[in-house]
Design an enzyme around this catalytic site. Structure first.
Site, PDB file in Angstrom:
ATOM      1  N   ARG A 175       0.868  -1.170   0.189  1.00 34.50           N
ATOM      2  CA  ARG A 175      -0.092   0.201  -0.002  1.00 34.50           C
ATOM      3  C   ARG A 175       0.387   1.217   0.119  1.00 34.50           C
ATOM      4  NH1 ARG A 175      -2.517  -2.702   3.932  1.00 34.50           N
ATOM      5  NH2 ARG A 175      -4.307  -4.083   2.188  1.00 34.50           N
ATOM      6  N   LYS A 186       3.563  11.467 -11.074  1.00 29.80           N
ATOM      7  CA  LYS A 186       2.494  10.706 -11.553  1.00 29.80           C
ATOM      8  C   LYS A 186       3.184   9.616 -12.299  1.00 29.80           C
ATOM      9  CE  LYS A 186      -0.547  14.445 -14.606  1.00 29.80           C
ATOM     10  NZ  LYS A 186      -1.004  14.838 -15.649  1.00 29.80           N
ATOM     11  N   GLU A 208      10.520  18.936 -24.821  1.00 26.73           N
ATOM     12  CA  GLU A 208      10.232  19.578 -23.224  1.00 26.73           C
ATOM     13  C   GLU A 208      10.388  20.463 -22.526  1.00 26.73           C
ATOM     14  OE1 GLU A 208       7.435  17.635 -22.927  1.00 26.73           O
ATOM     15  OE2 GLU A 208       7.208  16.193 -23.500  1.00 26.73           O
ATOM     16  N   LYS A 219       8.079  23.220 -13.892  1.00 21.43           N
ATOM     17  CA  LYS A 219       7.146  22.526 -13.519  1.00 21.43           C
ATOM     18  C   LYS A 219       6.466  21.714 -12.205  1.00 21.43           C
ATOM     19  CE  LYS A 219       5.609  17.661 -14.425  1.00 21.43           C
ATOM     20  NZ  LYS A 219       5.629  16.161 -15.033  1.00 21.43           N
ATOM     21  N   GLU A 270      -4.404  18.136 -11.477  1.00 17.63           N
ATOM     22  CA  GLU A 270      -4.207  18.345 -12.868  1.00 17.63           C
ATOM     23  C   GLU A 270      -5.885  18.695 -12.543  1.00 17.63           C
ATOM     24  OE1 GLU A 270      -2.652  16.664 -15.841  1.00 17.63           O
ATOM     25  OE2 GLU A 270      -4.295  17.064 -17.281  1.00 17.63           O
ATOM     26  N   ARG A 277      -2.201  22.980 -14.673  1.00 13.46           N
ATOM     27  CA  ARG A 277      -1.060  21.615 -14.428  1.00 13.46           C
ATOM     28  C   ARG A 277      -1.689  21.082 -16.071  1.00 13.46           C
ATOM     29  NH1 ARG A 277       0.983  16.197 -11.067  1.00 13.46           N
ATOM     30  NH2 ARG A 277       2.431  15.387 -12.758  1.00 13.46           N
ATOM     31  N   ASN A 302       0.761  20.278 -20.935  1.00 10.06           N
ATOM     32  CA  ASN A 302      -0.083  19.440 -22.345  1.00 10.06           C
ATOM     33  C   ASN A 302       0.404  19.502 -23.473  1.00 10.06           C
ATOM     34  OD1 ASN A 302      -0.045  17.050 -20.566  1.00 10.06           O
ATOM     35  ND2 ASN A 302      -2.611  17.995 -20.154  1.00 10.06           N
ATOM     36  N   HIS A 334       0.570  18.165 -26.262  1.00 10.75           N
ATOM     37  CA  HIS A 334       0.650  17.409 -26.152  1.00 10.75           C
ATOM     38  C   HIS A 334      -0.811  16.437 -26.825  1.00 10.75           C
ATOM     39  CE1 HIS A 334       3.860  17.422 -23.457  1.00 10.75           C
ATOM     40  NE2 HIS A 334       3.745  16.229 -23.423  1.00 10.75           N
ATOM     41  N   HIS A 363       0.453  13.094 -28.953  1.00 10.55           N
ATOM     42  CA  HIS A 363      -0.600  12.163 -28.638  1.00 10.55           C
ATOM     43  C   HIS A 363      -1.233  10.868 -29.880  1.00 10.55           C
ATOM     44  CE1 HIS A 363      -0.370  12.574 -23.239  1.00 10.55           C
ATOM     45  NE2 HIS A 363       0.677  11.778 -24.804  1.00 10.55           N
ATOM     46  N   HIS A 391       8.005  10.451 -27.693  1.00 16.12           N
ATOM     47  CA  HIS A 391       7.259  10.899 -27.864  1.00 16.12           C
ATOM     48  C   HIS A 391       7.956  12.242 -27.977  1.00 16.12           C
ATOM     49  CE1 HIS A 391       4.207  12.598 -24.377  1.00 16.12           C
ATOM     50  NE2 HIS A 391       5.191  13.808 -24.125  1.00 16.12           N
TER      51      HIS A 391
END
Ligand SMILES: NC(=O)c1ccc[n+]([C@@H]2O[C@H](COP(=O)([O-])OP(=O)(O)OC[C@H]3O[C@@H](n4cnc5c(N)ncnc54)[C@H](O)[C@@H]3O)[C@@H](O)[C@H]2O)c1
Ligand SMILES: [Zn+2]
Length: 383
Positions: free
Chosen positions: A131, A153, A195, A236, A246, A250, A254, A257, A261, A275
């Protein structure tokens, strides 16, 4: 505008302020050597397991183990295959079972040594082991140093989509050694640079100009590299500490993106488009789309494109390998792929658009028809 110091500064520490989950990002040349001592002072007597991939292991695992060993920290190693293919249930199982076998308990530490793949995978394994076990990030790709190691993340992919399984799990320490990037392939380094440029484009015009002047030193591994990584992490960290989950701001991260994507999906998330390369093309599309809506001066959109092209990044749909053959040249196919993005809510597209270099805005409810018209014109070579 800031100018780069002429020599390497010792160490830069960027603080990610998240209340009791606050942690440091330690940035500098050869800071990997200090990993053991830093872990020992953070968690005396701790046991650790290093999760890494085969390529990174070849270059950096022994150095990492030596640093821990010198500080009297016990470690075991878990090595996975390199690449996105390791962000799977099967690999998560393998890593989780290995962590249990290595007797990593609640107060121990998982160390993620690698790029974004290893960081996401090992971070998620740590999040669910007993956990939640703490973890340390030692990001080894430029993308991981400026992006994936900041913000907490973690996750893996589902056969149905990228990053669909995961958790927010903040590391307790990040060690970003800029010398480690010397073994990264030039193409991977460039992809990560997209980035870095993104932070300038979305919120810091002065940084963007500084990058235009100093990118060569950054690529060579000069002092500009530390400065750029620290500035990116600060950018960031500031956004993440204001909006960890987010719910608002936040989303600015993106930028590029949504288009990016879709392009990654269209190329099957393969080596044909990394990416960061998708993000580079995506940022240019976002800027040009913003210009088509009259939001940003066309000259600013052109400036963004010029800088990305200067460092050798793709900036145009036609720069993507196999572009014409695979449905990429079809606006409706790209629209469908964008509709599958997990940031889409009930058919309306959220885009990050630009008002200027250094000023991005969240545009909810963008009418799909406008995006389709823009892409159609773009594909027909009309803009
Ligand atoms: N968690 C987040 O917030 C976040 C943000 C952005 C991206 N990501 C994830 O990050 C992943 C992409 O990360 P990436 O671009 O670092 O990919 P990656 O981890 O696959 O690394 C790219 C390649 O470079 C190699 N490599 C890494 N460091 C090296 C070094 N120092 N020397 C030599 N080779 C090295 C790796 O073995 C791999 O082959 C994606 O899965 C993406 O979803 C996560
Ligand atoms: Zn990204």
């Amino acid at each position: 505008m800031m100018t780069a110091p002429l020599k390497h500064s010792d160490v830069t520490v960027v603080d990610v302020a998240l209340g009791e989950r606050t942690y440091d990002i330690v940035i500098g040349r050869d800071v990997l050597q200090s990993l053991g001592a830093r872990v020992a002072s953070l968690r005396p007597g701790v046991r650790t397991a290093i999760v890494t991939d085969r390529t990174v292991a070849k270059y950096w695992l022994e150095k990492t183990e030596a640093s821990l060993n010198e500080a009297g920290i016990a470690s075991s190693r878990i090595v996975v295959d390199e690449g996105e293919g390791s962000k799977t249930y099967a690999c998560l199982e393998k890593v989780s079972e290995a962590l249990i076998s290595a007797k990593i308990e609640r107060n121990d530490l998982v160390i993620a040594l690698g790029g974004g793949v290893v960081g996401d995978l090992a971070g998620f394994a740590a999040a669910i082991l007993r956990r939640g076990v703490d973890f340390v990030q030692v990001p080894t790709s430029l993308l991981a140093q400026v992006d994936s190691s900041v913000g907490g993340k973690t996750g893996i992919n589902s056969p149905q989509g990228k990053n669909l399984l995961g958790a927010f799990h903040q590391p307790v320490l990040v060690i970003a050694d800029t010398a480690v990037l010397d073994t990264l392939s030039p193409r991977q380094f460039r992809a990560g640079y997209a980035e870095v440029a993104k932070y300038g484009a979305l919120g810091d015009e002065a940084f963007f100009s500084w990058l235009e002047a100093n990118h060569a030193d950054l690529f060579k591994g000069g002092a500009a590299r530390e400065h750029a990584i620290a500035t990116s992490c600060r950018a960031k960290a500031a956004i993440v500490s204001r909006d960890e989950r987010e719910t608002g701001e936040r989303a600015l991260l993106n930028l590029g993106h949504t288009f990016g994507h879709a392009l990654e999906a269209a190329t099957g998330f393969s080596d044909r488009l990394f990416h960061g390369e998708g993000v580079a093309v995506g940022m240019v599309l976002a800027a040009e789309f913003s210009a088509s809506l009259g939001m940003i001066a066309p000259s600013d959109a052109a400036r963004l494109k010029r800088h990305l092209a200067d460092v050798g990044l793709p900036t145009h749909l036609q720069d993507i390998a196999g572009f014409a053959q695979e449905g990429l040249a079809d606006a409706d196919a790209l629209m469908n792929l964008m509709a599958q993005d997990k940031k889409v809510r009930r058919g309306r597209l959220t885009f990050i658009l630009l008002e200027a270099i250094g000023r991005a805005v969240i545009a909810k409810d963008v009418e799909p028809a406008r995006v389709r018209d823009f892409l159609k014109a773009k594909l027909a070579g009309k803009n």
